[in-house]
Design a protein around this motif. Structure first.
Motif, PDB file in Angstrom:
ATOM      1  N   GLU A  37     110.883  74.854  40.643  1.00 55.20           N
ATOM      2  CA  GLU A  37     110.885  74.379  42.028  1.00 55.20           C
ATOM      3  C   GLU A  37     111.862  73.241  42.239  1.00 55.20           C
ATOM      4  OE1 GLU A  37     109.713  75.675  44.784  1.00 55.20           O
ATOM      5  OE2 GLU A  37     109.168  77.332  43.445  1.00 55.20           O
ATOM      6  N   GLU A  38     112.016  72.384  41.230  1.00 58.26           N
ATOM      7  CA  GLU A  38     112.980  71.291  41.364  1.00 58.26           C
ATOM      8  C   GLU A  38     114.401  71.854  41.408  1.00 58.26           C
ATOM      9  OE1 GLU A  38     114.441  67.139  39.203  1.00 58.26           O
ATOM     10  OE2 GLU A  38     112.939  68.407  38.214  1.00 58.26           O
ATOM     11  N   ALA A  39     114.676  72.840  40.564  1.00 62.06           N
ATOM     12  CA  ALA A  39     116.007  73.466  40.559  1.00 62.06           C
ATOM     13  C   ALA A  39     116.295  74.124  41.906  1.00 62.06           C
ATOM     14  CB  ALA A  39     116.089  74.488  39.441  1.00 62.06           C
ATOM     15  N   ARG A  40     115.312  74.819  42.462  1.00 61.99           N
ATOM     16  CA  ARG A  40     115.472  75.445  43.778  1.00 61.99           C
ATOM     17  C   ARG A  40     115.759  74.398  44.845  1.00 61.99           C
ATOM     18  NH1 ARG A  40     113.590  80.155  45.739  1.00 61.99           N
ATOM     19  NH2 ARG A  40     112.716  78.996  47.492  1.00 61.99           N
ATOM     20  N   THR A  41     114.991  73.323  44.826  1.00 63.54           N
ATOM     21  CA  THR A  41     115.158  72.269  45.824  1.00 63.54           C
ATOM     22  C   THR A  41     116.535  71.633  45.738  1.00 63.54           C
ATOM     23  OG1 THR A  41     112.792  71.804  45.821  1.00 63.54           O
ATOM     24  CG2 THR A  41     114.242  70.070  46.647  1.00 63.54           C
ATOM     25  N   LEU A  42     116.989  71.377  44.537  1.00 60.86           N
ATOM     26  CA  LEU A  42     118.305  70.752  44.345  1.00 60.86           C
ATOM     27  C   LEU A  42     119.429  71.652  44.862  1.00 60.86           C
ATOM     28  CD1 LEU A  42     117.887  69.239  40.765  1.00 60.86           C
ATOM     29  CD2 LEU A  42     118.129  67.964  42.899  1.00 60.86           C
ATOM     30  N   LEU A  43     119.364  72.936  44.547  1.00 58.42           N
ATOM     31  CA  LEU A  43     120.415  73.845  44.986  1.00 58.42           C
ATOM     32  C   LEU A  43     120.407  74.020  46.503  1.00 58.42           C
ATOM     33  CD1 LEU A  43     120.259  76.557  42.180  1.00 58.42           C
ATOM     34  CD2 LEU A  43     122.091  74.916  42.584  1.00 58.42           C
ATOM     35  N   LEU A  44     119.217  74.099  47.092  1.00 59.19           N
ATOM     36  CA  LEU A  44     119.132  74.249  48.548  1.00 59.19           C
ATOM     37  C   LEU A  44     119.626  73.003  49.274  1.00 59.19           C
ATOM     38  CD1 LEU A  44     115.696  76.085  48.809  1.00 59.19           C
ATOM     39  CD2 LEU A  44     117.909  76.981  49.555  1.00 59.19           C
ATOM     40  N   LYS A  45     119.367  71.843  48.715  1.00 59.22           N
ATOM     41  CA  LYS A  45     119.739  70.594  49.378  1.00 59.22           C
ATOM     42  C   LYS A  45     121.215  70.256  49.190  1.00 59.22           C
ATOM     43  CE  LYS A  45     118.509  65.696  49.746  1.00 59.22           C
ATOM     44  NZ  LYS A  45     117.594  64.617  49.277  1.00 59.22           N
ATOM     45  N   HIS A  46     121.781  70.553  48.032  1.00 60.02           N
ATOM     46  CA  HIS A  46     123.097  70.029  47.699  1.00 60.02           C
ATOM     47  C   HIS A  46     124.211  71.071  47.642  1.00 60.02           C
ATOM     48  CE1 HIS A  46     121.479  66.068  46.947  1.00 60.02           C
ATOM     49  NE2 HIS A  46     120.528  66.617  46.195  1.00 60.02           N
ATOM     50  N   THR A  47     123.925  72.321  48.013  1.00 60.43           N
ATOM     51  CA  THR A  47     124.981  73.334  48.103  1.00 60.43           C
ATOM     52  C   THR A  47     124.910  74.025  49.458  1.00 60.43           C
ATOM     53  OG1 THR A  47     123.673  75.161  47.157  1.00 60.43           O
ATOM     54  CG2 THR A  47     124.882  73.743  45.609  1.00 60.43           C
ATOM     55  N   ARG A  48     126.054  74.548  49.890  1.00 64.46           N
ATOM     56  CA  ARG A  48     126.141  75.325  51.133  1.00 64.46           C
ATOM     57  C   ARG A  48     126.966  76.573  50.860  1.00 64.46           C
ATOM     58  NH1 ARG A  48     122.914  72.116  51.997  1.00 64.46           N
ATOM     59  NH2 ARG A  48     122.634  70.665  53.743  1.00 64.46           N
ATOM     60  N   PHE A  49     126.507  77.711  51.394  1.00 64.72           N
ATOM     61  CA  PHE A  49     127.180  78.986  51.157  1.00 64.72           C
ATOM     62  C   PHE A  49     127.364  79.763  52.457  1.00 64.72           C
ATOM     63  CE2 PHE A  49     125.743  78.031  46.939  1.00 64.72           C
ATOM     64  CZ  PHE A  49     126.690  78.615  46.102  1.00 64.72           C
ATOM     65  N   GLY A  50     128.467  80.508  52.524  1.00 56.91           N
ATOM     66  CA  GLY A  50     128.659  81.435  53.629  1.00 56.91           C
ATOM     67  C   GLY A  50     129.925  81.185  54.421  1.00 56.91           C
ATOM     68  N   ALA A  51     130.410  82.232  55.080  1.00 56.58           N
ATOM     69  CA  ALA A  51     131.607  82.132  55.902  1.00 56.58           C
ATOM     70  C   ALA A  51     131.388  81.128  57.030  1.00 56.58           C
ATOM     71  CB  ALA A  51     131.957  83.499  56.477  1.00 56.58           C
ATOM     72  N   GLY A  52     132.286  80.172  57.163  1.00 56.17           N
ATOM     73  CA  GLY A  52     132.219  79.189  58.228  1.00 56.17           C
ATOM     74  C   GLY A  52     131.182  78.106  58.033  1.00 56.17           C
ATOM     75  N   VAL A  53     130.436  78.163  56.949  1.00 55.75           N
ATOM     76  CA  VAL A  53     129.355  77.195  56.711  1.00 55.75           C
ATOM     77  C   VAL A  53     129.931  75.901  56.145  1.00 55.75           C
ATOM     78  CG1 VAL A  53     127.302  76.748  55.316  1.00 55.75           C
ATOM     79  CG2 VAL A  53     127.620  78.972  56.394  1.00 55.75           C
TER      80      VAL A  53
ATOM     81  N   GLY B 150     133.511  70.831  49.669  1.00 54.09           N
ATOM     82  CA  GLY B 150     132.261  70.762  48.913  1.00 54.09           C
ATOM     83  C   GLY B 150     131.313  71.920  49.141  1.00 54.09           C
ATOM     84  N   SER B 151     131.753  72.949  49.867  1.00 52.32           N
ATOM     85  CA  SER B 151     130.895  74.114  50.121  1.00 52.32           C
ATOM     86  C   SER B 151     131.492  75.356  49.471  1.00 52.32           C
ATOM     87  CB  SER B 151     130.721  74.331  51.634  1.00 52.32           C
ATOM     88  OG  SER B 151     131.974  74.636  52.240  1.00 52.32           O
ATOM     89  N   SER B 152     130.783  76.473  49.561  1.00 54.05           N
ATOM     90  CA  SER B 152     131.211  77.716  48.914  1.00 54.05           C
ATOM     91  C   SER B 152     131.159  78.871  49.901  1.00 54.05           C
ATOM     92  CB  SER B 152     130.311  78.038  47.717  1.00 54.05           C
ATOM     93  OG  SER B 152     130.327  77.000  46.768  1.00 54.05           O
ATOM     94  N   GLY B 153     131.866  79.931  49.568  1.00 50.55           N
ATOM     95  CA  GLY B 153     131.932  81.079  50.452  1.00 50.55           C
ATOM     96  C   GLY B 153     130.828  82.086  50.213  1.00 50.55           C
ATOM     97  N   SER B 154     131.077  83.299  50.648  1.00 52.44           N
ATOM     98  CA  SER B 154     130.084  84.373  50.515  1.00 52.44           C
ATOM     99  C   SER B 154     130.479  85.278  49.353  1.00 52.44           C
ATOM    100  CB  SER B 154     130.006  85.158  51.829  1.00 52.44           C
ATOM    101  OG  SER B 154     131.302  85.618  52.205  1.00 52.44           O
ATOM    102  N   GLY B 155     129.995  86.523  49.367  1.00 52.67           N
ATOM    103  CA  GLY B 155     130.348  87.461  48.309  1.00 52.67           C
ATOM    104  C   GLY B 155     129.803  87.042  46.961  1.00 52.67           C
ATOM    105  N   ASN B 156     130.702  86.952  45.968  1.00 55.50           N
ATOM    106  CA  ASN B 156     130.253  86.677  44.606  1.00 55.50           C
ATOM    107  C   ASN B 156     130.305  85.196  44.230  1.00 55.50           C
ATOM    108  OD1 ASN B 156     133.013  86.326  44.427  1.00 55.50           O
ATOM    109  ND2 ASN B 156     133.354  87.914  42.897  1.00 55.50           N
TER     110      ASN B 156
END
Length: 467
Positions: A165-181, A217-223
């Protein structure tokens, strides 16, 4: 003097009228017809000598333009047969990728090439293709996601110390994914790449700066992904003792900024080669002697630095959140072009989905969302242009994966390997990829395996069909 006489000299189209007009002026000045014909032959032989001005300047300009078009047509012709190139893992590579590589090896600017075991069909150069050209860069030889790259950070934490749960929380809070995000403005980090003067060197770069700054600092979609997992070292390396460590592995690129740079210069290259064989249209190149080629080279390298900056910020945010320093890190780009010595000659080596693997060079070859990745050390294989695969490589296209794979079976595969997935579409399922162990085994002469990374909690953008 009439047009028929001018045509006999070999003048064509618009040049005929300009030659007739210039001849009339010279005859009007009292020059005999034979002398005028001699002058016209001289202009025809060396139009550059008459461009500065005078009665023949317009004709010289037209002849120069016609010569340039004719040279362009000659340069657009493909070689009769592809140059020889090395193939690794031929049994894993689909015929379409081989066919694309064959076309690339027929370009008049091509000097060498290689195909990696993860190869599959792409736009222009196949994914997994390595192509060396002379004084020319091919935008689609680099790819749409310029600078797409990998980064690994190893932390001074035991893998089981970070709970699910801590790993999930960290990734959700500190990463962003998707086109235009992007992160909210108040959440964004700064980076030195945004303060380079390079952004002001081209109107295109200046126009795209705000997009790049917003998505830093964000990431795209796909792979693209960010995942926590276990790094296993069988023996001391990377400045670490043998053992298991908590690690973060990410795959990201240059976001919308790089994609628009790729689109702009690909269209420009295609316009500059209107006579290029249709089979090679997406392999249109830019000469590095040209203003356009230099502009792409500058923009491509900026996009490469920007992509690496995205990784740096992702890893820095998560290291801060964990409250630790990074013990060791590895990173590499796998969608870029480099100047490289090949057989004693400086060539432009394009790696479109291929990992640089010079002798002693560290790199990262991931598997899939549920399969292991590997830290590797290059062996500098000359026939492979010092390259290796960049991943497992697709065996199913996105549409085929979405239409044929069963969500229940994919979920069972993830569960069986103890992987928790956040986001991720069925088009990125492990079954859509080749077995990474097969790919690694086909390139044992290209790289040595240093360490194994086993994913545990994976974050990706949501696909059209979530798993």
């Amino acid at each position: 003097m009439n047009g028929k006489q001018i045509t006999k000299l070999g003048f064509e189209k618009k040049a005929i009228g300009l030659a007739v007009a210039a001849a009339a002026v010279r005859e009007g000045a009292g020059l005999e017809r034979g002398a005028v014909l001699d002058e016209l032959r001289a202009v025809q032989a060396d139009p550059a000598a008459y461009l500065a001005g005078g009665v023949y300047a317009a004709l010289a300009a037209e002849l120069s333009a016609q010569h340039a078009v004719n040279e362009s047509k000659k340069g657009a012709a493909l070689l009769g047969a592809p140059l020889p190139y090395g193939v690794w893992g031929a049994d894993l590579i689909e015929p379409g990728a081989r066919a694309q590589m064959d076309v690339a090896m027929r370009l008049p600017v091509t000097r060498a090439g290689a195909l990696m075991p993860d190869a599959h069909v792409g736009y222009g150069l196949p994914i997994g293709g390595v192509l060396a050209t002379e004084n020319a860069v091919i935008p689609y030889g680099v790819g749409v996601d310029i600078g797409c790259s990998m980064r690994l950070s190893v932390f001074p934490i035991q893998p089981d110390a970070l709970k699910l749960e801590e790993a999930r929380t960290l990734l959700l809070k500190h990463t962003r994914f998707g086109a235009g995000v992007a992160f909210e403005k108040r959440e964004r980090d700064d980076h030195a790449v945004l303060h380079e003067g390079t952004w002001e060197d081209q109107p295109l770069l200046g126009h795209l700066f705000e997009k790049a700054a917003a998505q830093i600092g964000s990431s795209g979609s796909g792979n693209h992904f960010a995942e926590f997992g276990t790094l296993s070292l069988a023996q001391p390396d990377l400045g670490l003792d043998a053992g298991n460590y908590l690690a973060l592995l990410s795959h990201s690129g240059s976001r919308g900024f790089g994609a628009q740079v790729a689109g702009h210069f690909t269209a420009l290259a295609e316009r500059l080669h209107p006579h290029l064989d249709p089979a090679a249209r997406k392999l249109a190149w830019l000469s590095l002697d040209s203003e356009e080629g230099q502009a792409y080279w500058q923009a491509m390298n900026l996009a490469g630095r920007y992509a690496l900056a995205n990784h740096e910020l992702i890893h820095a945010r998560l290291a801060r959140a964990l409250g630790v320093d990074v013990l060791a890190s590895v990173h590499n780009s796998h969608n870029l072009a480099w100047k490289q010595q090949v057989n004693g000659q400086e060539l432009i080596v394009h790696r479109k989905g291929a990992t640089p693997a010079a002798s002693g060079q560290l790199g990262l070859i991931p598997g899939s969302m549920a399969d292991p990745g590997f830290v590797v050390r290059g062996r500098g294989h000359a026939d492979a242009l010092a390259s290796a695969s960049h991943g497992a490589g697709r065996q199913l296209g996105r549409k085929a994966a979405a239409s044929t794979l069963v969500k229940k079976e994919v979920a069972a595969y993830l569960k069986g390997r103890g992987v928790t997935l956040i986001g991720g579409g069925i088009d990125e399922a492990p079954q859509a990829y080749k077995r990474i162990e097969d790919v690694i085994s086909r390139q044992s002469d290209l790289v040595d395996v240093v360490a194994r990374f086993t994913p545990k909690v994976v974050r990706m953008d949501s696909g059209s069909q979530d798993i």
